[in-house]
Design a protein around this motif. Structure first.
Motif, mmCIF file in Angstrom:
data_model
loop_
_atom_site.group_PDB
_atom_site.id
_atom_site.type_symbol
_atom_site.label_atom_id
_atom_site.label_comp_id
_atom_site.label_asym_id
_atom_site.label_seq_id
_atom_site.Cartn_x
_atom_site.Cartn_y
_atom_site.Cartn_z
ATOM 1 N N MET A 116 -84.645 9.921 -26.096
ATOM 2 C CA MET A 116 -83.610 9.501 -27.031
ATOM 3 C C MET A 116 -82.604 10.616 -27.286
ATOM 4 S SD MET A 116 -84.149 6.324 -27.794
ATOM 5 C CE MET A 116 -83.033 6.148 -29.187
ATOM 6 N N ARG A 117 -83.059 11.862 -27.345
ATOM 7 C CA ARG A 117 -82.152 12.961 -27.673
ATOM 8 C C ARG A 117 -81.131 13.240 -26.575
ATOM 9 N NH1 ARG A 117 -87.165 15.660 -27.083
ATOM 10 N NH2 ARG A 117 -87.312 17.091 -25.300
ATOM 11 N N TYR A 122 -74.908 12.946 -22.647
ATOM 12 C CA TYR A 122 -74.333 12.379 -21.435
ATOM 13 C C TYR A 122 -72.814 12.413 -21.455
ATOM 14 C CZ TYR A 122 -78.959 10.239 -20.676
ATOM 15 O OH TYR A 122 -80.297 10.022 -20.496
ATOM 16 N N THR A 123 -72.208 12.566 -20.288
ATOM 17 C CA THR A 123 -70.783 12.308 -20.150
ATOM 18 C C THR A 123 -70.601 10.788 -20.147
ATOM 19 O OG1 THR A 123 -70.846 12.158 -17.730
ATOM 20 C CG2 THR A 123 -70.547 14.371 -18.694
ATOM 21 N N PRO A 124 -69.374 10.292 -20.353
ATOM 22 C CA PRO A 124 -69.165 8.840 -20.305
ATOM 23 C C PRO A 124 -69.651 8.221 -18.995
ATOM 24 C CG PRO A 124 -67.266 9.888 -21.285
ATOM 25 C CD PRO A 124 -68.148 10.992 -20.789
ATOM 26 N N GLU A 125 -69.460 8.920 -17.878
ATOM 27 C CA GLU A 125 -69.911 8.398 -16.593
ATOM 28 C C GLU A 125 -71.438 8.353 -16.533
ATOM 29 O OE1 GLU A 125 -69.840 6.920 -12.660
ATOM 30 O OE2 GLU A 125 -68.335 6.964 -14.260
ATOM 31 N N GLN A 126 -72.089 9.412 -17.002
ATOM 32 C CA GLN A 126 -73.547 9.442 -16.989
ATOM 33 C C GLN A 126 -74.130 8.377 -17.909
ATOM 34 O OE1 GLN A 126 -74.168 13.499 -18.162
ATOM 35 N NE2 GLN A 126 -74.080 14.294 -16.071
ATOM 36 N N ALA A 127 -73.446 8.087 -19.012
ATOM 37 C CA ALA A 127 -73.925 7.101 -19.976
ATOM 38 C C ALA A 127 -73.927 5.688 -19.405
ATOM 39 C CB ALA A 127 -73.085 7.152 -21.249
ATOM 40 N N GLN A 152 -77.257 14.860 -9.889
ATOM 41 C CA GLN A 152 -77.481 13.935 -8.782
ATOM 42 C C GLN A 152 -78.190 12.669 -9.260
ATOM 43 O OE1 GLN A 152 -79.536 17.027 -6.490
ATOM 44 N NE2 GLN A 152 -78.102 16.684 -4.809
ATOM 45 N N LYS A 153 -79.175 12.834 -10.121
ATOM 46 C CA LYS A 153 -79.885 11.672 -10.661
ATOM 47 C C LYS A 153 -78.929 10.732 -11.386
ATOM 48 C CE LYS A 153 -84.491 13.615 -11.757
ATOM 49 N NZ LYS A 153 -85.399 12.524 -11.413
ATOM 50 N N PHE A 154 -78.109 11.302 -12.274
ATOM 51 C CA PHE A 154 -77.245 10.467 -13.087
ATOM 52 C C PHE A 154 -76.131 9.817 -12.267
ATOM 53 C CE2 PHE A 154 -78.465 13.448 -16.767
ATOM 54 C CZ PHE A 154 -79.632 12.727 -16.993
ATOM 55 N N ALA A 155 -75.683 10.498 -11.233
ATOM 56 C CA ALA A 155 -74.691 9.896 -10.340
ATOM 57 C C ALA A 155 -75.287 8.681 -9.641
ATOM 58 C CB ALA A 155 -74.203 10.919 -9.325
ATOM 59 N N PRO A 195 -86.991 20.139 -15.837
ATOM 60 C CA PRO A 195 -86.519 20.881 -17.005
ATOM 61 C C PRO A 195 -85.760 19.948 -17.928
ATOM 62 C CG PRO A 195 -85.139 21.351 -15.115
ATOM 63 C CD PRO A 195 -86.307 20.543 -14.595
ATOM 64 N N GLU A 196 -85.671 20.314 -19.179
ATOM 65 C CA GLU A 196 -84.959 19.474 -20.142
ATOM 66 C C GLU A 196 -83.487 19.375 -19.775
ATOM 67 O OE1 GLU A 196 -84.144 18.952 -24.942
ATOM 68 O OE2 GLU A 196 -85.511 20.492 -24.217
ATOM 69 N N PHE A 197 -82.924 18.177 -19.943
ATOM 70 C CA PHE A 197 -81.491 17.985 -19.724
ATOM 71 C C PHE A 197 -80.755 18.441 -20.977
ATOM 72 C CE2 PHE A 197 -77.787 15.043 -20.220
ATOM 73 C CZ PHE A 197 -76.994 15.623 -19.255
#
Length: 205
Positions: A116-117, A122-127, A152-155, A195-197
């Protein structure tokens, strides 16, 4: 309603309901093993963001020992046992999450539900990863799992949210089966999991 393709929910139910019923004997055996090796509770429950970031309770098999500072069990690496590594590498710890799919919290295929945190990082694109329901497996999982960076994951998550289709889901499901057998990408370099984002500033990759 999710922007995923028409019929996605019906496909989720067609897969998750029989899979949940068929896996019950396996889940019972795993539950006994978890209780014996790691103690109680057998199930790991945590609030995660779902479709549009709405919270739901994710359910998995427990794979780590409790935090115990006196015993030196603090980090994920210290708490993760060989049994826990095996559970994760085989994805057997995810079997209870089939119930999340049946309930409609998750999909069979979609971006993995994180913490949740992370929502404010996130950037708007990652969101855009939250434009669809989170999944048991996803495009990022067959493209490197935890061995690729957060960017890479979020893309890949955003790409899936924009292009979800029955053909893509089938490719991801087949790729997941192959990935589980190969057991690649279970952990990130120098980390027990990932690792934590931390967002764009100071993000460890």
């Amino acid at each position: 309603m999710s922007p995923g393709y028409r019929g996605k929910r019906a496909l989720d139910l067609a897969i998750s309901v029989p899979a949940l019923v068929a896996s019950l004997p396996i889940q019972a055996a795993i539950a006994l093993a978890v209780r014996r090796r790691l103690g109680t509770p057998v199930l790991f429950r945590q609030t995660r963001p779902g479709l549009h970031g709405e919270p739901f309770e994710l359910v998995k098999f427990r794979s780590m020992r409790d935090i115990d500072e006196a015993a030196g069990l603090v980090t994920d690496a210290q708490r993760l046992t060989a049994f826990g590594v095996w559970l994760r590498s085989t994805s057997l710890d995810e079997l209870p999450s089939l119930w999340n799919v049946v309930k409609g919290d998750m999909s069979i295929v979609g971006p993995r539900p994180l913490l949740m945190r992370y929502l404010t990082r996130y950037t708007p694109e990652q969101a855009r990863r939250h434009d669809v329901r989170p999944g048991l497996t996803g495009l990022a999982q067959i493209s490197g799992r935890n061995a690729i960076s957060w960017e890479q994951k979020f893309a890949l998550d955003a790409e899936y949210a924009a292009t979800a289709s029955p053909r893509l889901d089938l490719r991801i499901i087949l790729g997941t089966v192959k990935q589980v057998f190969r057991r690649d990408g279970i952990t990130a370099d120098n980390d027990a999991t990932m690792p934590e984002f931390l967002g764009l500033e100071g993000q460890p990759v």
